[in-house]
Design an enzyme around this catalytic site. Structure first.
Site, short mmCIF file in Angstrom:
data_model
loop_
_atom_site.label_atom_id
_atom_site.label_comp_id
_atom_site.label_asym_id
_atom_site.label_seq_id
_atom_site.Cartn_x
_atom_site.Cartn_y
_atom_site.Cartn_z
N CYS A 40 11.91 -7.37 1.81
CA CYS A 40 12.88 -6.32 2.15
C CYS A 40 13.40 -6.54 3.57
O CYS A 40 12.86 -7.33 4.35
CB CYS A 40 12.25 -4.93 2.01
SG CYS A 40 11.25 -4.42 3.42
N CYS A 59 4.78 -2.59 2.96
CA CYS A 59 4.96 -3.80 2.14
C CYS A 59 3.83 -4.80 2.39
O CYS A 59 3.20 -4.80 3.46
CB CYS A 59 6.27 -4.49 2.47
SG CYS A 59 7.74 -3.60 1.94
N ILE A 106 0.87 -1.18 0.00
CA ILE A 106 0.00 0.00 0.00
C ILE A 106 0.91 1.22 0.00
O ILE A 106 1.59 1.50 1.00
CB ILE A 106 -0.91 0.01 1.25
CG1 ILE A 106 -1.73 -1.28 1.34
CG2 ILE A 106 -1.83 1.23 1.23
CD1 ILE A 106 -2.43 -1.50 2.67
N GLU A 107 0.95 1.92 -1.13
CA GLU A 107 1.87 3.05 -1.26
C GLU A 107 1.18 4.36 -0.89
O GLU A 107 -0.01 4.41 -0.61
CB GLU A 107 2.43 3.07 -2.69
CG GLU A 107 3.22 1.80 -2.95
CD GLU A 107 3.88 1.74 -4.31
OE1 GLU A 107 3.53 2.55 -5.20
OE2 GLU A 107 4.76 0.88 -4.47
N CYS A 122 10.88 -6.00 6.47
CA CYS A 122 9.93 -7.11 6.64
C CYS A 122 10.61 -8.32 7.28
O CYS A 122 10.02 -9.02 8.10
CB CYS A 122 9.30 -7.48 5.30
SG CYS A 122 8.14 -6.21 4.73
N GLU A 160 4.07 -7.95 3.02
CA GLU A 160 4.37 -8.86 4.14
C GLU A 160 3.99 -8.22 5.47
O GLU A 160 3.38 -8.85 6.34
CB GLU A 160 5.86 -9.21 4.16
CG GLU A 160 6.35 -9.94 2.93
CD GLU A 160 6.83 -9.01 1.82
OE1 GLU A 160 6.28 -7.91 1.66
OE2 GLU A 160 7.76 -9.41 1.10
N1 THU Z 1 7.48 -4.43 -1.70
C1 THU Z 1 6.74 -5.31 -0.98
O1 THU Z 1 5.55 -5.08 -0.71
N2 THU Z 1 7.33 -6.45 -0.56
C2 THU Z 1 8.57 -6.86 -0.94
O2 THU Z 1 8.96 -7.96 -0.60
C3 THU Z 1 9.43 -5.96 -1.72
C4 THU Z 1 8.88 -4.63 -2.01
C5 THU Z 1 6.83 -3.22 -2.22
C6 THU Z 1 7.22 -1.92 -1.62
C7 THU Z 1 6.85 -0.95 -2.73
O3 THU Z 1 5.46 -0.68 -2.63
C8 THU Z 1 7.08 -1.75 -4.00
O4 THU Z 1 7.08 -3.11 -3.61
C9 THU Z 1 8.38 -1.42 -4.71
O5 THU Z 1 9.46 -1.50 -3.84
#
Ligand code: THU
Length: 138
Positions: free
Chosen positions: A91, A53, A43-44, A94, A55
């Site tokens: 990441c 993220c 969710i950005e 997470c 996770e």
């Molecule tokens: N992102 C995740 O949700 N999980 C991951 O394991 C790697 C990155 C998301 C963060 C951001 O919204 C987008 O992916 C690009 O980095």
């Protein structure tokens, strides 16, 4: 629950990703030791740093519902226009959240490209020399 079923739930969760900035969509499905599943998507945010993220969305949903014991997480991710997914590794932030709640050697991190195409890692493998709750014990 079979790995393929957990991956299918992660793929469904990925459909909900809110990613107007990166256009990179991630889904996660977190299995508790008691057999419940909590899903999450990334969710950005226009201010970028509040983005969450997939996770952590799944973990925070679960913990906020009283869950503390986890068996596995399936993760799927890739560009929104991708025709095929590669493996999306979690990441560092997470991984640290996993370190807080998950067993170092039995928690399974399932990175999936498809329901029947995946790799399984332990938390120790993806976060060697992790710092967790045990480090704070006297
Ligand atoms: N992102 C995740 O949700 N999980 C991951 O394991 C790697 C990155 C998301 C963060 C951001 O919204 C987008 O992916 C690009 O980095």
């Amino acid at each position: 629950m079979k790995e393929s079923e957990l991956i299918a739930l992660a793929l469904q969760a990925r459909e909900k990703a809110y990613t107007p900035y990166s256009h990179f969509k991630v889904g996660a499905a977190l299995l508790t030791k008691s057999g419940n599943v909590y899903t999450g998507c990334n969710i950005e945010n226009a201010a970028y740093t509040p983005s969450n993220c997939a996770e952590r969305t799944a973990f925070f949903k679960a913990v906020s519902e009283g869950e503390r014991e986890f068996a596995a997480i399936a993760i799927v991710g890739g560009a929104e226009n991708a025709t095929e997914l590669g493996y999306c590794a979690p990441c560092g932030v997470c991984r640290q959240v996993m370190m807080e709640f998950c067993d170092y050697d039995s928690f399974q991190v399932i990175l999936a490209a498809k329901e029947n195409e995946y790799q399984v890692y332990t938390l120790r493998e993806i976060l060697p020399m992790g710092f967790g709750p045990k480090n704070l014990q006297a």
